[in-house]
Design a protein around this motif. Structure first.
Motif, PDB file in Angstrom:
ATOM      1  N   THR A 147       0.836  -1.194   0.000  1.00 37.83           N
ATOM      2  CA  THR A 147       0.000   0.000   0.000  1.00 37.83           C
ATOM      3  C   THR A 147       0.870   1.243   0.000  1.00 37.83           C
ATOM      4  O   THR A 147       1.852   1.313   0.740  1.00 37.83           O
ATOM      5  CB  THR A 147      -0.904   0.011   1.244  1.00 37.83           C
ATOM      6  OG1 THR A 147      -1.786  -1.102   1.170  1.00 37.83           O
ATOM      7  CG2 THR A 147      -1.715   1.285   1.313  1.00 37.83           C
ATOM      8  N   ARG A 194     -16.947   0.657   1.757  1.00 40.42           N
ATOM      9  CA  ARG A 194     -15.487   0.675   1.791  1.00 40.42           C
ATOM     10  C   ARG A 194     -14.956  -0.511   2.555  1.00 40.42           C
ATOM     11  O   ARG A 194     -14.023  -1.172   2.139  1.00 40.42           O
ATOM     12  CB  ARG A 194     -14.998   1.917   2.545  1.00 40.42           C
ATOM     13  CG  ARG A 194     -14.772   3.111   1.717  1.00 40.42           C
ATOM     14  CD  ARG A 194     -14.270   4.204   2.620  1.00 40.42           C
ATOM     15  NE  ARG A 194     -12.821   4.236   2.556  1.00 40.42           N
ATOM     16  CZ  ARG A 194     -12.160   5.217   1.957  1.00 40.42           C
ATOM     17  NH1 ARG A 194     -12.806   6.205   1.417  1.00 40.42           N
ATOM     18  NH2 ARG A 194     -10.861   5.184   1.910  1.00 40.42           N
ATOM     19  N   ARG A 195     -15.545  -0.737   3.743  1.00 43.85           N
ATOM     20  CA  ARG A 195     -15.056  -1.797   4.595  1.00 43.85           C
ATOM     21  C   ARG A 195     -15.224  -3.149   3.916  1.00 43.85           C
ATOM     22  O   ARG A 195     -14.310  -3.960   3.878  1.00 43.85           O
ATOM     23  CB  ARG A 195     -15.797  -1.762   5.938  1.00 43.85           C
ATOM     24  CG  ARG A 195     -15.136  -2.610   6.971  1.00 43.85           C
ATOM     25  CD  ARG A 195     -14.981  -1.915   8.339  1.00 43.85           C
ATOM     26  NE  ARG A 195     -15.310  -0.509   8.367  1.00 43.85           N
ATOM     27  CZ  ARG A 195     -16.388   0.002   8.964  1.00 43.85           C
ATOM     28  NH1 ARG A 195     -17.257  -0.789   9.524  1.00 43.85           N
ATOM     29  NH2 ARG A 195     -16.572   1.295   8.987  1.00 43.85           N
ATOM     30  N   ARG A 199     -12.885  -3.525   0.998  1.00 41.22           N
ATOM     31  CA  ARG A 199     -11.526  -3.691   1.490  1.00 41.22           C
ATOM     32  C   ARG A 199     -11.261  -5.171   1.772  1.00 41.22           C
ATOM     33  O   ARG A 199     -10.268  -5.733   1.320  1.00 41.22           O
ATOM     34  CB  ARG A 199     -11.417  -2.862   2.766  1.00 41.22           C
ATOM     35  CG  ARG A 199     -10.146  -2.966   3.481  1.00 41.22           C
ATOM     36  CD  ARG A 199     -10.178  -1.990   4.620  1.00 41.22           C
ATOM     37  NE  ARG A 199     -10.650  -2.632   5.830  1.00 41.22           N
ATOM     38  CZ  ARG A 199     -10.890  -1.975   6.968  1.00 41.22           C
ATOM     39  NH1 ARG A 199     -10.755  -0.673   7.014  1.00 41.22           N
ATOM     40  NH2 ARG A 199     -11.284  -2.613   8.023  1.00 41.22           N
ATOM     41  N   THR A 227      -3.935   4.595  -1.010  1.00 47.57           N
ATOM     42  CA  THR A 227      -4.998   5.123  -0.174  1.00 47.57           C
ATOM     43  C   THR A 227      -4.448   6.276   0.655  1.00 47.57           C
ATOM     44  O   THR A 227      -3.240   6.441   0.782  1.00 47.57           O
ATOM     45  CB  THR A 227      -5.580   4.039   0.758  1.00 47.57           C
ATOM     46  OG1 THR A 227      -6.644   4.593   1.515  1.00 47.57           O
ATOM     47  CG2 THR A 227      -4.529   3.507   1.711  1.00 47.57           C
ATOM     48  N   ASP A 279      -6.041   6.587   3.632  1.00 52.32           N
ATOM     49  CA  ASP A 279      -6.712   6.198   4.863  1.00 52.32           C
ATOM     50  C   ASP A 279      -5.823   5.218   5.636  1.00 52.32           C
ATOM     51  O   ASP A 279      -5.561   4.102   5.178  1.00 52.32           O
ATOM     52  CB  ASP A 279      -8.047   5.551   4.471  1.00 52.32           C
ATOM     53  CG  ASP A 279      -8.878   5.168   5.680  1.00 52.32           C
ATOM     54  OD1 ASP A 279     -10.087   5.440   5.657  1.00 52.32           O
ATOM     55  OD2 ASP A 279      -8.334   4.577   6.631  1.00 52.32           O
ATOM     56  N   GLU A 327      -7.320   1.773   6.612  1.00 51.35           N
ATOM     57  CA  GLU A 327      -7.388   0.901   5.456  1.00 51.35           C
ATOM     58  C   GLU A 327      -6.016   0.278   5.214  1.00 51.35           C
ATOM     59  O   GLU A 327      -5.898  -0.930   5.028  1.00 51.35           O
ATOM     60  CB  GLU A 327      -7.772   1.763   4.255  1.00 51.35           C
ATOM     61  CG  GLU A 327      -8.590   1.076   3.222  1.00 51.35           C
ATOM     62  CD  GLU A 327      -9.272   2.129   2.374  1.00 51.35           C
ATOM     63  OE1 GLU A 327     -10.391   2.526   2.728  1.00 51.35           O
ATOM     64  OE2 GLU A 327      -8.663   2.572   1.385  1.00 51.35           O
ATOM     65  N   ILE A 381      -5.118  -3.881   5.510  1.00 51.19           N
ATOM     66  CA  ILE A 381      -5.127  -4.611   4.246  1.00 51.19           C
ATOM     67  C   ILE A 381      -3.733  -5.027   3.778  1.00 51.19           C
ATOM     68  O   ILE A 381      -3.581  -5.968   3.009  1.00 51.19           O
ATOM     69  CB  ILE A 381      -5.818  -3.724   3.171  1.00 51.19           C
ATOM     70  CG1 ILE A 381      -6.450  -4.572   2.082  1.00 51.19           C
ATOM     71  CG2 ILE A 381      -4.854  -2.720   2.594  1.00 51.19           C
ATOM     72  CD1 ILE A 381      -7.272  -3.748   1.121  1.00 51.19           C
TER      73      ILE A 381
END
Ligand SMILES: Nc1ncnc2c1ncn2[C@@H]1O[C@H](COP(=O)(O)OP(=O)(O)O)[C@@H](O)[C@H]1O
Ligand SMILES: [Mg+2]
Lengths: 373, 267
Positions: A46, A182-183, A186, A204, A206, A209, A213
């Motif tokens: 990420t 979103r959740r 994800r 992202t 966030d 998140e 993830i």
């Protein structure tokens, strides 16, 4: 600053992409300072950072949409900077999905195979599979305009994975969805990535998140890679004040290096004297910031601190009930104005602790990060 | 409503009505007159017939002129469409630096007085040793209508998100495939509308054509030649036919636009 990934991990997994000194400037503006980054086969990486920090720039350079102004991007050891977009074995899920509005869901998904001239039978079989994977088998004949945001998102995903790319690039794919969706998206993404065993590079802004993830996170700020590491490393061992502040709550205390002993640094702060190994770069007299998570502190009961722990005494200044845990603000004895946030199980403190009470707090030096500045 | 307001409103309606009559009156008059015989500037109201139309159909010059006009229109529109769409796509995708300059060059003949365009083309053809004829007329029309098509196509292209083009390339399509499968289908409505508009322009283009036409006349030039000799019911009938054709074109354009616009649009 760039960080060399854990060498053990590199042995376990082959590298797919290696970015060597990859930077980007537009005219005089350096939007990405040269980055060194290895992306491992099959990992969920990420890229996290505030808006404008250069996240999109990185994946656009990998995808071939933007040319780096410096450095090399290696795929399996071969430089691909001059390779055109359509020759790169990567596929992108765009932030706005970029579905073709004049094509049905099935046609959208089939596109990558169609332009490669694959046989009709193969295309329809793979499209059916992909539709099943993203749970849209009943929407094959619909048009993108008829779909909800979450459904469009899944069409974009199916379209991106159907050609079995080496790497899937996802530019804030969840940003346009509402919190609940979103959740679930994800979890879906993470699950999908495991099932198809493909490298995902996911953008992202966030933190939650990213933490939930990712196998590894690249934290960016102002066109600079601040830190690369696993979610735990980044959460518990931030390497800069920015990273410490960016993730959840943390205690930041001013300190100063008073002495060096070999590679150990002796640091003075409101918490007292702390000896941290492995800080050879510091000099006596350097100002530093100490960072620690509220849950890295422990309330000491009658037994006193355990072996290897340090402790400090203080007074409870505030208690905030957060559910299973509560947060205490503890004023440190002998350091007026200095407080630390301490997380404790609500069950342990309820009825036993009140504002104004004295207490002792313990911690392990390894849980405290020493940051420059 | 005050008296003054009411008066103003009445006045506005009157002006609007007059404008309407000024716009459509003459056309209706011409159509009406096409059904009657005219004798020394006087209309013989008892002579209702389709004679003028029959005469039109039997007039080889006029039929030939109409054929020429259609040939010129189709060829010019087809060529202009190909050039304009290709150019617009190239300009848009490559974001060429010279885009503004190219647009200016394309629009120049459209903005310049037709006389200038006509004369310059005439001189150019003469220098190049090209005989005047339908071919030179077609080139002249392309020069004029390409601006319209380019602008309409470009407007549509600009509203097409860049990420769609990128998505296509990302999925392994070449630029040509992207053009064919992603761009053209979404440009279809703009292409049809601009083509119809361009065809209408070409259909009654007179001035530039006048300089470039050789022995073979187009319909407006023929009409022009006929008017110089004197007004006949045939002229009225011809105008009526042209009017009918233009109206049909506009209707077809509006309908096809409506049908094509139904393509579900993103968002
Ligand atoms: N084509 C461009 N020309 C000039 N500046 C750009 C261009 N594209 C991006 N930038 C700048 O680069 C910086 C990083 O952008 P981006 O990678 O999109 O950030 P992020 O995705 O993290 O929000 C931003 O300040 C942006 O304004
Ligand atoms: Mg971005």
């Amino acid at each position: 600053m760039s960080t060399v990934p854990d060498p053990q991990q590199n042995q376990a997994r082959a590298r797919v992409i290696e970015m060597v000194g990859v930077g980007k400037r537009y005219g005089n503006v350096e939007v990405l300072k040269p980055v060194d980054l290895s992306i491992e086969d099959g990992e969920f990486l990420t890229i996290l950072g505030p808006s404008g920090s250069g996240k999109t720039t990185i994946i656009r350079m990998i995808g071939g949409f933007t040319r780096p102004t410096s450095g090399r991007i290696l795929l399996d050891g071969r430089d691909i900077v001059d390779q055109p977009i359509f020759d790169r074995p990567f596929n992108t899920v765009f932030q706005d999905y970029a579905l073709f509005p004049h094509m049905s869901v099935a046609k959208n998904i089939a596109y990558g195979l169609m332009v490669r001239g694959r046989p009709k039978a193969e295309i329809s079989r793979k499209v059916a599979e992909a539709l099943a994977v993203v749970d849209l088998s009943d929407k094959a004949a619909r048009y993108p305009a008829d779909l909800s945001g979450g459904q469009r998102q899944r069409v974009a995903l199916a379209r991106a994975i159907i050609c079995e790319p080496r790497v899937v690039l996802l530019d804030e794919p969840l940003a346009a969805l509402d919190a609940e969706l979103r959740r679930s998206m994800r979890d879906f993404l993470k699950d999908l990535q495991r099932r198809i065993r493909t490298t995902f590079i996911f953008i992202t802004h966030d933190q939650d998140e990213a933490i939930s993830i990712s196998d590894r996170i690249v934290v960016m700020d102002h066109g600079r890679v601040e830190q690369v590491g696993t979610p735990e490393e980044i959460y518990y061992h931030p390497k800069s004040v920015f990273v410490a502040k960016f993730f959840g709550e943390s205690n930041l205390l001013a300190g100063g290096v008073t002495a060096l002993a070999g590679t150990d640094a002796v640091i003075e702060s409101a918490l007292g004297t702390l000896t941290k190994p492995g800080h050879a770069g510091l000099n006596a007299g350097t100002a530093v910031t100490l960072a620690a998570r509220p849950e890295s502190f422990r309330l000491v009961a009658g037994d006193g601190p355990r072996a290897g722990e340090c402790d400090v005494s203080g007074t409870v200044e505030a208690i905030t009930f957060l559910g299973a845990t509560s947060q205490l603000v503890v004023g440190i004895a002998g350091a007026p104005g200095e407080t630390i946030k301490v997380r404790a199980a609500t069950k342990e403190i309820s009825g036993k602790l009140a504002v104004g009470d004295s207490l002792t707090v313990a911690w392990t030096p390894a849980d405290i990060s020493v940051l420059a500045g | 409503m005050t008296r003054f307001e009411r008066l103003t409103l009445t006045l506005l309606w009157a002006v609007a009505g007059l404008a309407f009559v000024a716009m459509y009156g003459p056309a209706l008059l011409v159509v009406t007159l096409s059904f009657f015989r005219i004798d020394r500037q006087r209309v013989d109201w008892s002579s209702f017939s389709f004679d003028a139309y029959a005469g039109l159909a039997g007039n080889h010059d006029i039929v030939a002129a109409l054929t020429n006009t259609l040939i010129v229109g189709f060829s010019a529109v087809t060529c202009a469409l190909l050039i304009a769409v290709g150019l617009a796509f190239y300009m848009h995708v490559e974001s060429r630096r010279g885009q503004r300059f190219v647009e200016f060059m394309i629009f120049l003949p459209f903005i310049l007085p037709a006389i200038i365009t006509g004369v310059s083309l005439l001189i150019a053809f003469r220098e190049a040793g090209i005989e005047r004829g339908l071919l030179t007329v077609i080139v002249g029309h392309i020069v004029i209508i390409i601006a319209i098509i380019y602008r309409m196509v470009m407007t549509r292209l600009e509203s097409l998100e860049r990420s769609q083009l990128e998505a296509s390339l990302d999925l392994g399509a070449t630029k040509m495939q992207t053009f064919r499968y992603v761009v053209v289908p979404q440009l279809a409505s703009a292409m049809v509308t601009s083509a119809l508009l361009a065809f209408t322009l070409s259909f009654d283009e007179t001035l530039v054509t006048f300089f470039l036409v050789g022995g073979e006349m187009t319909l407006p030039i023929r009409l022009w030649a006929m008017v110089r000799v004197g007004f006949t019911p045939e002229i009225n009938a011809l105008v009526a036919v042209v009017l009918l054709m233009t109206t049909c074109l506009a209707t077809v354009g509006a309908l096809s636009l409506k049908r094509l616009v139904r393509i579900p649009v993103h968002g």
